[in-house]
Write a protein that holds these residues in place. Structure first.
Motif, PDB file in Angstrom:
ATOM      1  N   SER A   1      74.163  46.846 -20.395  1.00 48.93           N
ATOM      2  CA  SER A   1      72.929  46.775 -19.615  1.00 48.93           C
ATOM      3  C   SER A   1      72.835  45.508 -18.768  1.00 48.93           C
ATOM      4  CB  SER A   1      71.716  46.877 -20.535  1.00 48.93           C
ATOM      5  OG  SER A   1      71.649  45.757 -21.376  1.00 48.93           O
ATOM      6  N   GLN A   2      73.674  44.514 -19.033  1.00 45.68           N
ATOM      7  CA  GLN A   2      73.589  43.275 -18.264  1.00 45.68           C
ATOM      8  C   GLN A   2      73.851  43.497 -16.774  1.00 45.68           C
ATOM      9  OE1 GLN A   2      75.798  40.022 -19.841  1.00 45.68           O
ATOM     10  NE2 GLN A   2      74.986  38.565 -18.363  1.00 45.68           N
ATOM     11  N   PRO A   3      74.916  44.208 -16.357  1.00 45.16           N
ATOM     12  CA  PRO A   3      75.084  44.448 -14.917  1.00 45.16           C
ATOM     13  C   PRO A   3      73.921  45.222 -14.312  1.00 45.16           C
ATOM     14  CG  PRO A   3      77.122  44.954 -16.075  1.00 45.16           C
ATOM     15  CD  PRO A   3      76.061  44.695 -17.114  1.00 45.16           C
ATOM     16  N   ILE A   4      73.348  46.155 -15.078  1.00 44.57           N
ATOM     17  CA  ILE A   4      72.217  46.922 -14.569  1.00 44.57           C
ATOM     18  C   ILE A   4      71.021  45.998 -14.356  1.00 44.57           C
ATOM     19  CG2 ILE A   4      70.578  48.778 -15.093  1.00 44.57           C
ATOM     20  CD1 ILE A   4      73.397  49.747 -14.311  1.00 44.57           C
ATOM     21  N   SER A   5      70.754  45.104 -15.300  1.00 43.62           N
ATOM     22  CA  SER A   5      69.605  44.209 -15.128  1.00 43.62           C
ATOM     23  C   SER A   5      69.859  43.216 -14.004  1.00 43.62           C
ATOM     24  CB  SER A   5      69.257  43.504 -16.436  1.00 43.62           C
ATOM     25  OG  SER A   5      70.206  42.526 -16.762  1.00 43.62           O
ATOM     26  N   GLU A   6      71.103  42.779 -13.827  1.00 42.91           N
ATOM     27  CA  GLU A   6      71.414  41.905 -12.690  1.00 42.91           C
ATOM     28  C   GLU A   6      71.255  42.671 -11.383  1.00 42.91           C
ATOM     29  OE1 GLU A   6      75.268  40.115 -13.197  1.00 42.91           O
ATOM     30  OE2 GLU A   6      74.722  39.292 -15.147  1.00 42.91           O
TER      31      GLU A   6
ATOM     32  N   PHE B   1      69.057  39.181   9.063  1.00 42.02           N
ATOM     33  CA  PHE B   1      68.828  37.799   9.488  1.00 42.02           C
ATOM     34  C   PHE B   1      68.567  36.920   8.271  1.00 42.02           C
ATOM     35  CE2 PHE B   1      67.547  40.249  13.265  1.00 42.02           C
ATOM     36  CZ  PHE B   1      68.436  39.698  14.171  1.00 42.02           C
ATOM     37  N   GLY B   2      68.353  37.552   7.141  1.00 37.70           N
ATOM     38  CA  GLY B   2      68.092  36.826   5.897  1.00 37.70           C
ATOM     39  C   GLY B   2      69.385  36.390   5.236  1.00 37.70           C
ATOM     40  N   PRO B   3      69.269  35.931   3.992  1.00 35.79           N
ATOM     41  CA  PRO B   3      70.460  35.475   3.266  1.00 35.79           C
ATOM     42  C   PRO B   3      71.440  36.621   3.026  1.00 35.79           C
ATOM     43  CG  PRO B   3      68.437  35.010   2.025  1.00 35.79           C
ATOM     44  CD  PRO B   3      68.053  35.772   3.235  1.00 35.79           C
ATOM     45  N   ARG B   4      72.707  36.312   3.135  1.00 31.82           N
ATOM     46  CA  ARG B   4      73.766  37.299   2.884  1.00 31.82           C
ATOM     47  C   ARG B   4      74.050  37.350   1.388  1.00 31.82           C
ATOM     48  NH1 ARG B   4      76.495  38.567   7.775  1.00 31.82           N
ATOM     49  NH2 ARG B   4      74.957  38.192   9.394  1.00 31.82           N
ATOM     50  N   LEU B   5      74.642  38.450   0.968  1.00 29.44           N
ATOM     51  CA  LEU B   5      74.991  38.633  -0.435  1.00 29.44           C
ATOM     52  C   LEU B   5      76.493  38.530  -0.630  1.00 29.44           C
ATOM     53  CD1 LEU B   5      72.669  41.670  -1.239  1.00 29.44           C
ATOM     54  CD2 LEU B   5      72.258  39.270  -1.774  1.00 29.44           C
ATOM     55  N   GLN B   6      76.894  38.050  -1.788  1.00 26.36           N
ATOM     56  CA  GLN B   6      78.306  37.981  -2.157  1.00 26.36           C
ATOM     57  C   GLN B   6      78.811  39.400  -2.444  1.00 26.36           C
ATOM     58  OE1 GLN B   6      79.994  34.906  -2.541  1.00 26.36           O
ATOM     59  NE2 GLN B   6      78.145  34.002  -1.672  1.00 26.36           N
ATOM     60  N   GLU B   7      80.124  39.597  -2.373  1.00 27.27           N
ATOM     61  CA  GLU B   7      80.702  40.928  -2.628  1.00 27.27           C
ATOM     62  C   GLU B   7      80.352  41.439  -4.023  1.00 27.27           C
ATOM     63  OE1 GLU B   7      84.786  41.577  -1.567  1.00 27.27           O
ATOM     64  OE2 GLU B   7      84.565  40.354   0.243  1.00 27.27           O
ATOM     65  N   ASP B   8      80.429  40.554  -5.037  1.00 23.94           N
ATOM     66  CA  ASP B   8      80.115  41.001  -6.398  1.00 23.94           C
ATOM     67  C   ASP B   8      78.638  41.364  -6.545  1.00 23.94           C
ATOM     68  OD1 ASP B   8      79.478  38.266  -6.139  1.00 23.94           O
ATOM     69  OD2 ASP B   8      79.764  37.873  -8.271  1.00 23.94           O
ATOM     70  N   GLU B   9      77.766  40.711  -5.779  1.00 26.56           N
ATOM     71  CA  GLU B   9      76.350  41.067  -5.809  1.00 26.56           C
ATOM     72  C   GLU B   9      76.127  42.461  -5.200  1.00 26.56           C
ATOM     73  OE1 GLU B   9      73.926  36.890  -5.530  1.00 26.56           O
ATOM     74  OE2 GLU B   9      74.947  37.559  -3.695  1.00 26.56           O
ATOM     75  N   ILE B  10      76.829  42.739  -4.127  1.00 25.94           N
ATOM     76  CA  ILE B  10      76.699  44.063  -3.503  1.00 25.94           C
ATOM     77  C   ILE B  10      77.254  45.139  -4.425  1.00 25.94           C
ATOM     78  CG2 ILE B  10      77.374  45.490  -1.519  1.00 25.94           C
ATOM     79  CD1 ILE B  10      77.256  42.934   0.187  1.00 25.94           C
ATOM     80  N   LYS B  11      78.332  44.833  -5.164  1.00 24.26           N
ATOM     81  CA  LYS B  11      78.861  45.788  -6.144  1.00 24.26           C
ATOM     82  C   LYS B  11      77.825  46.072  -7.231  1.00 24.26           C
ATOM     83  CE  LYS B  11      83.716  44.689  -5.478  1.00 24.26           C
ATOM     84  NZ  LYS B  11      84.898  44.020  -6.041  1.00 24.26           N
ATOM     85  N   LEU B  12      77.153  45.014  -7.719  1.00 21.77           N
ATOM     86  CA  LEU B  12      76.102  45.200  -8.721  1.00 21.77           C
ATOM     87  C   LEU B  12      74.958  46.057  -8.173  1.00 21.77           C
ATOM     88  CD1 LEU B  12      75.892  41.628 -10.291  1.00 21.77           C
ATOM     89  CD2 LEU B  12      76.616  43.713 -11.447  1.00 21.77           C
ATOM     90  N   LEU B  13      74.585  45.812  -6.921  1.00 16.22           N
ATOM     91  CA  LEU B  13      73.540  46.614  -6.284  1.00 16.22           C
ATOM     92  C   LEU B  13      73.954  48.082  -6.184  1.00 16.22           C
ATOM     93  CD1 LEU B  13      72.137  44.448  -3.361  1.00 16.22           C
ATOM     94  CD2 LEU B  13      70.835  45.479  -5.209  1.00 16.22           C
ATOM     95  N   ALA B  14      75.187  48.309  -5.770  1.00 15.36           N
ATOM     96  CA  ALA B  14      75.675  49.689  -5.627  1.00 15.36           C
ATOM     97  C   ALA B  14      75.666  50.412  -6.977  1.00 15.36           C
ATOM     98  CB  ALA B  14      77.079  49.695  -5.021  1.00 15.36           C
ATOM     99  N   GLU B  15      76.099  49.725  -8.031  1.00  9.26           N
ATOM    100  CA  GLU B  15      76.071  50.317  -9.375  1.00  9.26           C
ATOM    101  C   GLU B  15      74.634  50.637  -9.779  1.00  9.26           C
ATOM    102  OE1 GLU B  15      77.983  47.730 -12.210  1.00  9.26           O
ATOM    103  OE2 GLU B  15      79.776  47.571 -10.966  1.00  9.26           O
ATOM    104  N   PHE B  16      73.725  49.710  -9.526  1.00  7.87           N
ATOM    105  CA  PHE B  16      72.329  49.903  -9.901  1.00  7.87           C
ATOM    106  C   PHE B  16      71.709  51.071  -9.130  1.00  7.87           C
ATOM    107  CE2 PHE B  16      67.825  49.043  -9.003  1.00  7.87           C
ATOM    108  CZ  PHE B  16      67.321  49.170 -10.292  1.00  7.87           C
ATOM    109  N   VAL B  17      71.902  51.106  -7.810  1.00  6.01           N
ATOM    110  CA  VAL B  17      71.321  52.172  -6.990  1.00  6.01           C
ATOM    111  C   VAL B  17      71.876  53.528  -7.421  1.00  6.01           C
ATOM    112  CG1 VAL B  17      71.206  53.119  -4.644  1.00  6.01           C
ATOM    113  CG2 VAL B  17      70.736  50.694  -5.037  1.00  6.01           C
ATOM    114  N   LYS B  18      73.176  53.602  -7.652  1.00  7.82           N
ATOM    115  CA  LYS B  18      73.801  54.863  -8.077  1.00  7.82           C
ATOM    116  C   LYS B  18      73.233  55.311  -9.420  1.00  7.82           C
ATOM    117  CE  LYS B  18      77.129  58.086  -8.079  1.00  7.82           C
ATOM    118  NZ  LYS B  18      76.567  59.203  -8.797  1.00  7.82           N
TER     119      LYS B  18
END
Length: 174
Positions: free
Chosen positions: A69-74, A142-159
Protein backbone atom coordinates in the motif's frame (compact mmCIF):
# COMPACT_ATOMS: atom_id res chain seq x y z
CA UNK A 1 8.16 36.89 35.77
CA UNK A 2 11.63 36.01 37.02
CA UNK A 3 14.47 36.69 34.56
CA UNK A 4 16.14 33.74 32.89
CA UNK A 5 19.80 33.43 33.84
CA UNK A 6 22.31 31.75 31.59
CA UNK A 7 25.79 30.80 32.71
CA UNK A 8 28.46 31.10 30.07
CA UNK A 9 31.62 29.00 29.93
CA UNK A 10 33.64 31.70 31.71
CA UNK A 11 31.11 31.51 34.61
CA UNK A 12 29.68 34.97 33.99
CA UNK A 13 25.91 35.14 34.25
CA UNK A 14 23.66 36.84 31.73
CA UNK A 15 20.12 37.76 32.79
CA UNK A 16 17.35 37.87 30.19
CA UNK A 17 13.69 38.78 30.29
CA UNK A 18 11.04 38.95 27.61
CA UNK A 19 12.27 42.51 26.99
CA UNK A 20 15.90 41.51 26.39
CA UNK A 21 19.16 41.38 28.31
CA UNK A 22 19.06 43.14 31.69
CA UNK A 23 22.61 42.90 32.94
CA UNK A 24 25.75 40.84 33.13
CA UNK A 25 26.71 39.77 36.65
CA UNK A 26 30.29 38.73 37.37
CA UNK A 27 29.77 37.60 40.97
CA UNK A 28 26.10 37.11 41.80
CA UNK A 29 25.20 36.94 45.46
CA UNK A 30 22.78 34.05 44.95
CA UNK A 31 25.22 31.69 43.19
CA UNK A 32 24.15 28.58 45.17
CA UNK A 33 20.42 29.07 44.39
CA UNK A 34 21.23 29.62 40.72
CA UNK A 35 23.36 26.45 40.46
CA UNK A 36 20.62 24.41 42.14
CA UNK A 37 18.02 25.77 39.71
CA UNK A 38 20.32 25.08 36.73
CA UNK A 39 20.62 21.41 37.79
CA UNK A 40 16.81 21.10 38.06
CA UNK A 41 16.37 22.56 34.56
CA UNK A 42 19.00 20.20 33.13
CA UNK A 43 17.39 17.20 34.83
CA UNK A 44 13.98 18.12 33.40
CA UNK A 45 15.44 18.22 29.87
CA UNK A 46 17.12 14.78 29.99
CA UNK A 47 14.03 12.70 29.20
CA UNK A 48 12.80 14.74 26.20
CA UNK A 49 16.33 15.05 24.81
CA UNK A 50 16.97 11.30 25.11
CA UNK A 51 13.65 10.57 23.39
CA UNK A 52 14.55 12.88 20.53
CA UNK A 53 18.04 11.40 20.18
CA UNK A 54 16.74 7.82 20.15
CA UNK A 55 14.01 8.65 17.67
CA UNK A 56 16.36 10.42 15.28
CA UNK A 57 19.25 7.99 15.59
CA UNK A 58 17.20 4.84 14.88
CA UNK A 59 15.06 5.59 11.83
CA UNK A 60 14.70 1.91 11.02
CA UNK A 61 12.82 1.39 14.28
CA UNK A 62 10.52 4.37 13.72
CA UNK A 63 9.79 3.85 10.00
CA UNK A 64 6.83 1.66 9.10
CA UNK A 65 7.60 -1.48 7.14
CA UNK A 66 7.39 -1.22 3.37
CA UNK A 67 4.17 -2.72 2.11
CA UNK A 68 2.15 -2.96 -1.06
CA UNK A 69 0.00 0.00 0.00
CA UNK A 70 2.97 2.37 0.33
CA UNK A 71 3.26 3.12 -3.43
CA UNK A 72 -0.51 3.61 -3.57
CA UNK A 73 -0.45 6.09 -0.68
CA UNK A 74 2.50 7.91 -2.26
CA UNK A 75 0.58 7.98 -5.54
CA UNK A 76 -2.47 9.30 -3.69
CA UNK A 77 -0.39 12.10 -2.12
CA UNK A 78 1.05 13.05 -5.51
CA UNK A 79 -2.42 12.97 -7.07
CA UNK A 80 -3.74 15.29 -4.37
CA UNK A 81 -0.82 17.63 -4.94
CA UNK A 82 -0.64 17.76 -8.73
CA UNK A 83 -3.86 16.39 -10.28
CA UNK A 84 -6.86 16.84 -8.05
CA UNK A 85 -7.44 20.42 -9.22
CA UNK A 86 -8.72 19.12 -12.59
CA UNK A 87 -9.35 15.43 -11.83
CA UNK A 88 -11.15 15.42 -8.48
CA UNK A 89 -12.73 11.99 -7.89
CA UNK A 90 -11.49 10.83 -11.31
CA UNK A 91 -13.45 13.44 -13.25
CA UNK A 92 -12.22 16.17 -15.57
CA UNK A 93 -13.43 19.74 -15.04
CA UNK A 94 -11.97 20.96 -18.36
CA UNK A 95 -12.90 18.14 -20.72
CA UNK A 96 -15.79 15.90 -19.56
CA UNK A 97 -15.02 13.16 -22.11
CA UNK A 98 -11.49 12.71 -20.82
CA UNK A 99 -12.09 11.55 -17.27
CA UNK A 100 -9.96 9.03 -15.44
CA UNK A 101 -12.75 6.44 -15.39
CA UNK A 102 -11.93 3.23 -17.24
CA UNK A 103 -14.50 3.76 -20.03
CA UNK A 104 -12.92 7.12 -20.97
CA UNK A 105 -9.36 5.84 -20.55
CA UNK A 106 -10.15 2.94 -22.91
CA UNK A 107 -11.91 5.18 -25.44
CA UNK A 108 -8.94 7.58 -25.44
CA UNK A 109 -6.35 4.76 -25.74
CA UNK A 110 -4.69 5.30 -22.36
CA UNK A 111 -6.13 2.49 -20.22
CA UNK A 112 -2.73 1.04 -19.25
CA UNK A 113 -0.17 2.30 -16.75
CA UNK A 114 2.14 3.02 -19.71
CA UNK A 115 -0.55 5.07 -21.46
CA UNK A 116 -1.33 7.02 -18.29
CA UNK A 117 2.41 7.56 -17.73
CA UNK A 118 2.89 8.93 -21.27
CA UNK A 119 -0.02 11.36 -21.14
CA UNK A 120 1.06 12.55 -17.68
CA UNK A 121 4.67 13.01 -18.82
CA UNK A 122 4.08 14.64 -22.23
CA UNK A 123 0.50 15.91 -22.00
CA UNK A 124 -2.20 15.77 -24.68
CA UNK A 125 -4.85 18.30 -25.73
CA UNK A 126 -5.78 20.37 -22.70
CA UNK A 127 -3.84 18.05 -20.37
CA UNK A 128 -0.41 19.58 -19.69
CA UNK A 129 2.66 17.38 -19.44
CA UNK A 130 4.41 17.18 -16.08
CA UNK A 131 7.62 15.38 -17.12
CA UNK A 132 11.02 17.00 -16.67
CA UNK A 133 11.78 16.70 -20.40
CA UNK A 134 8.30 17.56 -21.65
CA UNK A 135 8.25 19.47 -24.95
CA UNK A 136 7.00 21.62 -26.61
CA UNK A 137 6.82 24.19 -23.84
CA UNK A 138 3.21 25.17 -24.62
CA UNK A 139 2.09 21.58 -23.95
CA UNK A 140 3.82 21.39 -20.55
CA UNK A 141 2.80 22.60 -17.14
CA UNK A 142 3.99 25.97 -15.94
CA UNK A 143 4.09 24.54 -12.43
CA UNK A 144 6.67 22.24 -10.87
CA UNK A 145 7.71 19.24 -12.93
CA UNK A 146 7.57 15.70 -11.60
CA UNK A 147 10.34 13.11 -11.49
CA UNK A 148 9.95 9.95 -13.61
CA UNK A 149 9.41 7.77 -10.52
CA UNK A 150 6.71 10.17 -9.30
CA UNK A 151 4.89 9.90 -12.62
CA UNK A 152 5.15 6.09 -12.41
CA UNK A 153 3.56 6.22 -8.93
CA UNK A 154 0.80 8.46 -10.29
CA UNK A 155 0.15 6.11 -13.20
CA UNK A 156 -0.09 3.11 -10.84
CA UNK A 157 -2.45 5.02 -8.56
CA UNK A 158 -4.71 6.28 -11.38
CA UNK A 159 -4.88 2.80 -12.95
CA UNK A 160 -5.76 1.16 -9.61
CA UNK A 161 -8.43 3.79 -8.92
CA UNK A 162 -9.89 3.45 -12.44
CA UNK A 163 -10.01 -0.34 -12.04
CA UNK A 164 -12.08 0.15 -8.85
CA UNK A 165 -14.36 2.89 -10.20
CA UNK A 166 -12.71 5.74 -8.30
CA UNK A 167 -13.80 5.10 -4.71
CA UNK A 168 -13.60 8.07 -2.37
CA UNK A 169 -10.13 9.43 -1.69
CA UNK A 170 -9.91 10.54 1.91
CA UNK A 171 -7.85 13.64 2.52
CA UNK A 172 -5.32 13.35 5.33
CA UNK A 173 -4.66 16.88 6.58
CA UNK A 174 -4.54 18.57 3.19
Amino acid sequence: MEPLRLISLNKSIHCFTTKGCLRKEENPCDQHHLQKRTVRVAESLVSPLMSAILTLSAPSLAAPPVSFSQPISEGRALFQKACIGCHDMGGNILQPGATLFMKDLERNGVATEEGIYNITYYGKGRMPGFGEKCTPKGQCTFGPRLQEDEIKLLAEFVKSQADRGWPNIKSYGD
